[in-house]
Every structure is written in C-alpha cells, then in structure tokens.
Scaffold this active site. Structure first.
Site, PDB file in Angstrom:
ATOM      1  N   LYS A 160      -1.480   3.890  -3.476  1.00 23.48           N
ATOM      2  CA  LYS A 160      -1.815   2.589  -4.036  1.00 23.48           C
ATOM      3  C   LYS A 160      -2.878   1.907  -3.162  1.00 23.48           C
ATOM      4  O   LYS A 160      -2.952   2.168  -1.966  1.00 23.48           O
ATOM      5  CB  LYS A 160      -0.586   1.698  -4.127  1.00 23.48           C
ATOM      6  CG  LYS A 160      -0.054   1.258  -2.765  1.00 23.48           C
ATOM      7  CD  LYS A 160       0.720  -0.027  -2.859  1.00 23.48           C
ATOM      8  CE  LYS A 160      -0.155  -1.166  -3.273  1.00 23.48           C
ATOM      9  NZ  LYS A 160      -0.808  -1.870  -2.137  1.00 23.48           N
ATOM     10  N   GLU A 218     -10.125  -3.843  -5.630  1.00 22.93           N
ATOM     11  CA  GLU A 218      -9.988  -5.152  -6.274  1.00 22.93           C
ATOM     12  C   GLU A 218     -11.322  -5.610  -6.861  1.00 22.93           C
ATOM     13  O   GLU A 218     -12.287  -5.832  -6.128  1.00 22.93           O
ATOM     14  CB  GLU A 218      -9.430  -6.171  -5.279  1.00 22.93           C
ATOM     15  CG  GLU A 218      -7.956  -5.907  -5.001  1.00 22.93           C
ATOM     16  CD  GLU A 218      -7.372  -6.777  -3.900  1.00 22.93           C
ATOM     17  OE1 GLU A 218      -6.147  -6.836  -3.825  1.00 22.93           O
ATOM     18  OE2 GLU A 218      -8.134  -7.382  -3.141  1.00 22.93           O
ATOM     19  N   THR A 229      -5.664   3.580   3.548  1.00 24.33           N
ATOM     20  CA  THR A 229      -4.783   3.609   2.394  1.00 24.33           C
ATOM     21  C   THR A 229      -3.625   2.674   2.645  1.00 24.33           C
ATOM     22  O   THR A 229      -3.055   2.643   3.725  1.00 24.33           O
ATOM     23  CB  THR A 229      -4.242   5.008   2.127  1.00 24.33           C
ATOM     24  OG1 THR A 229      -3.225   4.895   1.132  1.00 24.33           O
ATOM     25  CG2 THR A 229      -3.623   5.625   3.358  1.00 24.33           C
ATOM     26  N   ASN A 288      -8.353 -12.587  -5.124  1.00 20.55           N
ATOM     27  CA  ASN A 288      -7.868 -12.919  -3.790  1.00 20.55           C
ATOM     28  C   ASN A 288      -7.760 -14.413  -3.507  1.00 20.55           C
ATOM     29  O   ASN A 288      -7.086 -14.823  -2.560  1.00 20.55           O
ATOM     30  CB  ASN A 288      -8.724 -12.222  -2.735  1.00 20.55           C
ATOM     31  CG  ASN A 288      -8.345 -10.766  -2.660  1.00 20.55           C
ATOM     32  OD1 ASN A 288      -7.209 -10.451  -2.343  1.00 20.55           O
ATOM     33  ND2 ASN A 288      -9.266  -9.883  -3.009  1.00 20.55           N
ATOM     34  N   THR A 295       0.242  -2.933  -6.521  1.00 17.64           N
ATOM     35  CA  THR A 295       0.189  -4.394  -6.355  1.00 17.64           C
ATOM     36  C   THR A 295      -0.964  -4.917  -7.213  1.00 17.64           C
ATOM     37  O   THR A 295      -0.751  -5.202  -8.386  1.00 17.64           O
ATOM     38  CB  THR A 295       0.025  -4.802  -4.875  1.00 17.64           C
ATOM     39  OG1 THR A 295      -1.004  -4.029  -4.283  1.00 17.64           O
ATOM     40  CG2 THR A 295       1.320  -4.600  -4.120  1.00 17.64           C
TER      41      THR A 295
END
Lengths: 395, 395
Positions: free
Chosen positions: B172, B267, B183, B390, B146
């Site tokens: 991921k 991120e 996770t 975000n 993602t």
C-alpha cells in the site's frame, strides 16, 4: 508610517522593456552617484546563470556603481551567448551612465533556458536611465517581481555617533526558495562608509539567520544573488566594532523583514509559519530538524488545511537524520501544547490549536529536551495555488 | 490473464472492523499453515510506530506464522499504551488461531497520534479468522489501503529444478513515500524453503532498486514495514546460489512492479515518471541527482502541467550536491533531446516533448557525460489533488 524609502546618493528606476509577456515592468537599475563598496552572496546551485557567473568575477574588485536587473528571463542554461549577454547588459548601462563597464553588476530572473532578448534591454536603456530617481526603489522592486504578488522593500534608519544612516533593501521571491541561499534576488543600499571585508562579513552574518532560514518549496535557484552597496554618502564610517554594533543589527533587521516578506508572499502561500526547534544538542541539529519540517509537503499541506496534524511534524522530525528520543519530544502551536513526551495531548487542545492555525502567522515549537540549542526556519503553507502557479508557469 | 493470486500453504483475509470512518475494510490477516521463515525491512525514521518497534524485536527469531495489519490508525506516538496495543493485536490473533503469540507480527497504517481502538480489533477477530481463504489476498490488499485508490497485488510463478514456486506480494502507498524505505506496508509470501539469512539478503537486494528508488512526496513514514514469509510448501529449496539465481530475479520483479504501482497510485498522481541519470562518476552520484529531481516540487508540478520545463530539471540537478559540469549535460524526454551540452534545443522539440508529457508513463534521462554509472528513481507528478488529499486527510 515609514519614512520615504530613499538612501543618500542612490537612485533607482524600473521600466517595462517587453521581456514579460504581460507588459509589466521588467527592467530595473540602481545607480550610486559615486562608486560604492560592494559585497555579495550567490546561489550554491552547481547550475549557475550567466549573470551569476559574470558577477562572481566582477565583484572581486569590491567596487560597484550600478546594478542592472531584468525579470522575465533568467539568462540561465544559455551557453556562451548567455555570458556575452550578461556582459552586454553591463556595457549598455555603462555607456548610458558614462561609467566604466566593470563598475556595473547584473542580475536576471525568470524562465530558464531561453535566449535573453538583449536588443529589448538595449532599446529600453535610455528610458531606464531617464527614470532614475532617489525615490525610484518602489519602481525597481516592482520591475524585479516574477510570481511575487507584492513588491518587497524594507527601509531602516540608524544613528552612529549622532549621525544618521540608512539601509534600504529590496527583494523578490516567490518560488525556488530554500537555503542556501534562499532569496532569488536581493539588493541592499546603504549610505555608510565601510571596508569591503567588513561589508561582506556583515552581509554573511545577516543572511545566515534570515535568507538562509526560509523555505517555500525546497527548490533552489540558479540565479540567487544578494548584493549590498555602501556609498559612504551619510558621512557615517563603520570602521570599528562599536560602529558595527549599530550597523549589524539594522542590517539583520532589514534582511529578516525581507526574508519574512518572501515567505509570506511565497507562491500560493496563505500563512507564514516559524518552525522553532529548541532543546537540541547543537544549533546544527536544531537547524536540520527545523529545515526538514519546514520543507515537508505533508506538514505544509496540513497548514493549508488548517489541520493540527502534529503527527506529520513528528514524522518530519524523525527523518531529519538527527539522533533523538521520540519519547521526550514536546510540540506547541504558539503556546498550545499539542504533544507531551512524544504523545498527543488529546482532542481538547486540537480545538485550540485549530484556532491558532486559522491565523495568518504562527509559531510551531518542537522541544527535543536533549540540550540547550535552538534554531528557527520560516516557512509557508502549501496550497492549491502553488500547484496551479507552477503547472502553468511558462504558458 | 494472470494466474489466481494464491501461494501454497498461505491464507489471507480482510474485513471491516470500524477503524476507518467510512466503514471500508481496515483489518487484514496473513496466515501460513506452518511456521514460516521471515525477514523484514523497516522505516529509517527515528520516530517509529509501536508495531515497528514490536516487530523489530519479534523478527529476530526468524519465524512467523501470521501477520495482522490494520489501516485507519498508525498506532504511532501513542506511548507505552501503543506498545501494549501492538502486543495485544498479536495476542488476540494468536489466541484465535491457536498458535504462539511470538509467531505473530503486526503492522498498522493511518493517522498518527490517536490511541488504537484495540477493542474493535478484538471484536472483529472471529470474523477475520473465519474469512481466511487461499485466495483472500485481494481482500487483504483492500483492507490495508489508506489514500490508495486501487489495491496492489503482484503474483509470479517460477521454476527451480523442474518444480514450480510462487511469490505473491501486496503493498500500500500512497503518501509519505520516499527512500529509505519508501513503501508504507508490503507483505510478500512465497512457498519456497530458504534460510533466514538468505531470505533477508534477498529482500534487501530486491528493495535496494525498487522500494528504495521511488518518491511520491519526499516524506518518509513512521510505519514503513516490508515483510517476506517463506513457508516451504512448494518443496522448492533455495539452498544454493544457482537456486538463488532463479529466486532473486522473480522477487526483484515482484518488488519493482509493486513499487511502480505505488508511484502510479501516489496521492493525486496522474503520471509515472522514471528519472534516469547516466554518465555519472559513481552510482551514488547518479542516485543522488535522480532522487533530487524526483523530489523536486517544481519539476513535479511541471509534469502535472505537461510543461516540458527542462530548466527546472537542470535546477534540481545542480542542487543535488554532486560536482558536475553544467555545460556537458544532455536531457531527454523519452527519446526527444531537450538539452544538448547544457543548452536548450529550441522551440521545435518542445512540441514533441509536450506530446511525451501527455502520456501516462515516460522517462526523463539526464546524461552528465562524466562517467559510466547510472541509476533510476521512479516518481509521479504533483497535482492539485495531492494538496486536496493532504489538506483534508484527518477531517
């Protein structure tokens, strides 16, 4: 237009002592013309700054006539020398004011781990005392600012038995803000006469639903201190439950306004958001969920992005550790219903919700439909400026 | 150079089904030529996505031959329709693969609260099955991304009784990462033969010190799923404790490498930091403090700013809710001692510490000097890009 923020028998001052690199005011003083009754609440953090350790001992007497406070240095993680410096601040002020050192409380805020330059405080002390004025609270409010962008003062007048009394509160944020307790520094002066126990109780009550219900970044400070001084100079006695019914709401109001000011001026904040959880089995459950949502970086960055991402609100609700039924949950942004029985209400309401998110203040309501208890926590959005401010704080 | 990531008897594929707006691969498939033994661990969040609810039931059989996974849509907070869609994904694949639907598990990741466009999955199914290849795991790893910037695959070979076996894991991130469990999605294939109970136990053991010891942003997902499939095609049987002593460390290693990859690709992350707490009275205490430091926005923004602000580390240590003696604490950045007995080691070491902070991977050690237990949590820094990613995630 509010009345001029003064409180009978109190003076305050704020000056620049050279503790802040930018030369801004960084040393403040509150002085009561008579010894006042005092109550306080301090950080729950296990790592506590020297002034907090010092005050915790001193406050046991229930008496205080002066508070000296500096910004620019937290006097925390500074070892035995730090405790000496906290006591030193009190002694310097006591000598200048001609009062006993044990009537002086101290507070510090700023960078952790650097020795307090006590000589600068000593050098600025004469100027500080000379600057004391009944209307000096705005100077004081400015002197205690760190990353705050505006000084925070709230002033209220009340009446008990036809006599007027006042409550004057000042506070500073603007980071390391999370229960308990969530105010970095808060000083409240009132001219009522009240016993130590009643005063402490009133402060505890006021803080429970104000300073302990706000979150800026989930961290808590080593220096959190809230003090209230009551000097009796109004002639109003808060000596029974009827008088208390007039005093407590006013104190609650002062604290709530200061708390909201703190969140609104949170580091990098652009929005003040009330997270309201209702329909909970217990107030504790409601508080726990509200607090988890209020502390979620994903929720807060979505607020900053003005994105009505209610999925993140449900995600945070689900990780609060409270038993719940996801298929019962409703979510509202102000009065716009986003989620009904655990499912999104579609794209049409998102447009309306985005309109709510573009306003500077709004309420997110999560209804669990499990009971009748509710609680609110005030939070802010999480912006690029929060990261900028905190990546560069010491440089 | 690692061996080509293949695992005997397994095939994988990843294709673009149009679930992601940008047209990137978003549908993946794992297929074992024989039904495999399966074990799984799922999110602890009370709000659980439809595929998680579906798998929890299905996995009780201990058997699985295929896993279908999509990105771009979490199929979460989607009500009864969501459960239908999760079952629908399994049925579509079962029909295409010619196997029973109860041998298919499903996983989804992406935006919460939007209906899953099952028709797109149906339309892409033939292409997906056609694309199955023994070396298709890199395509799969790409299809489940993602906000990840790189696919995450770890491949290991081991030997038991002179026969070789393999473990191949993909995972991921890259947000909503925090124990337990941390996770978003992880799929592990191995060609050993092993009982369901042993496999579940081995997975639990591996996750405890890997996926449950990482933090990116403190939020936890509604879709977390880790599955391990063991198809026995290597002829290696993990049927006793001696064999397990060869299998478990390899599985641990696969999970640890994947976990670190997740944090490193968190991120906006620019740094991978191990927070090591030692000298604790209990492992639980050490974990609690490490986790609090790893989750502190103030600590993480300081890492981003490459600022050796150890005061924030002590601040976070103090709010973890663990009894401690602040005056005993030592703090190290790699081998540079920053704090000795609760006090800073001065400006000279800060220059050295800043050099450590400029590296992409380092360790912060907090020694409590209270006991002999230690624990580590892996975290990343908190950057401007985290907020950018975000604030704009759904747009």
């Amino acid at each position: 237009m509010l009345s001029q923020p003064v409180c009978r028998g109190f003076k305050a001052a704020g000056v620049a002592a050279g503790l802040k690199k930018n030369g801004n005011p960084d040393l403040g003083l509150i002085f009561s013309e008579v010894p006042a009754t005092v109550a306080g609440v301090f950080t729950q953090n296990k790592v506590q700054a020297a002034p907090v350790r010092y005050d915790r001992e001193r406050i046991k007497s229930g008496r205080c006539q002066a508070v000296i406070v500096n910004s620019g240095n937290a006097n925390c993680c500074t070892g035995p020398k730090g405790i000496e410096h906290a006591a030193g601040m009190a002694q310097i002020m006591a000598a200048r004011l001609g009062i006993a050192a044990d009537l002086v409380l101290v507070a510090s805020t700023g960078v952790i781990g650097e020795p307090l330059p006590i000589e600068k405080i000593d050098a600025a002390a004469p100027d500080l005392v000379q600057s004391l004025r009944p209307d000096g609270f705005s100077d004081l409010a400015e002197a205690i600012m760190t990353t705050d962008t505006v000084p925070k003062i709230v002033f209220k007048e009340g009446r008990i038995s036809d006599k007027s009394f006042t409550i004057l509160g000042i506070a500073k944020g603007a980071g390391m803000i999370h229960p308990d307790m969530a105010t970095m520094l808060c000083f409240i002066c009132t001219d009522v006469e009240i016993s130590v126990d009643r005063l402490q109780n009133a402060l505890n009550n006021a803080i429970r639903h104000t300073f302990n219900r706000i979150s800026i970044d989930g961290d808590t400070s080593t220096n959190d201190t809230a003090l209230i001084l009551a000097n009796g100079r109004s002639g109003v006695r808060v000596s029974n439950s009827e008088a208390l019914q007039h005093f407590q709401p006013l104190l609650d109001d002062v604290c709530l306004q200061l708390a909201k000011m703190l969140v609104k001026d949170g580091e990098g904040a652009t929005k003040l958001v009330e997270i309201r959880v209702k329909g909970a089995r217990s107030a504790q459950d409601a508080h726990r969920i509200a607090n988890t949502i209020a502390g979620s970086n994903l929720v807060k960055t979505a607020f900053f992005g003005e994105d009505a991402n209610w999925g993140r609100i449900l995600g945070a609700t689900g990780r609060a550790g409270v038993p719940l039924d996801p298929d019962k949950i409703d979510v509202f942004f102000n009065d716009i219903q986003m989620v009904k029985a655990g499912m999104g209400c579609g794209k049409a309401v998102e447009v309306e919700a985005t309109r709510v998110l573009k306003t500077p203040e709004f309420t997110v309501t999560v209804d669990l439909h499990l009971g009748n208890e509710s609680e609110s926590v005030f939070t802010c959005d999480f912006s690029l400026d929060y990261v900028r401010i905190n990546a560069d704080y010491r440089s």
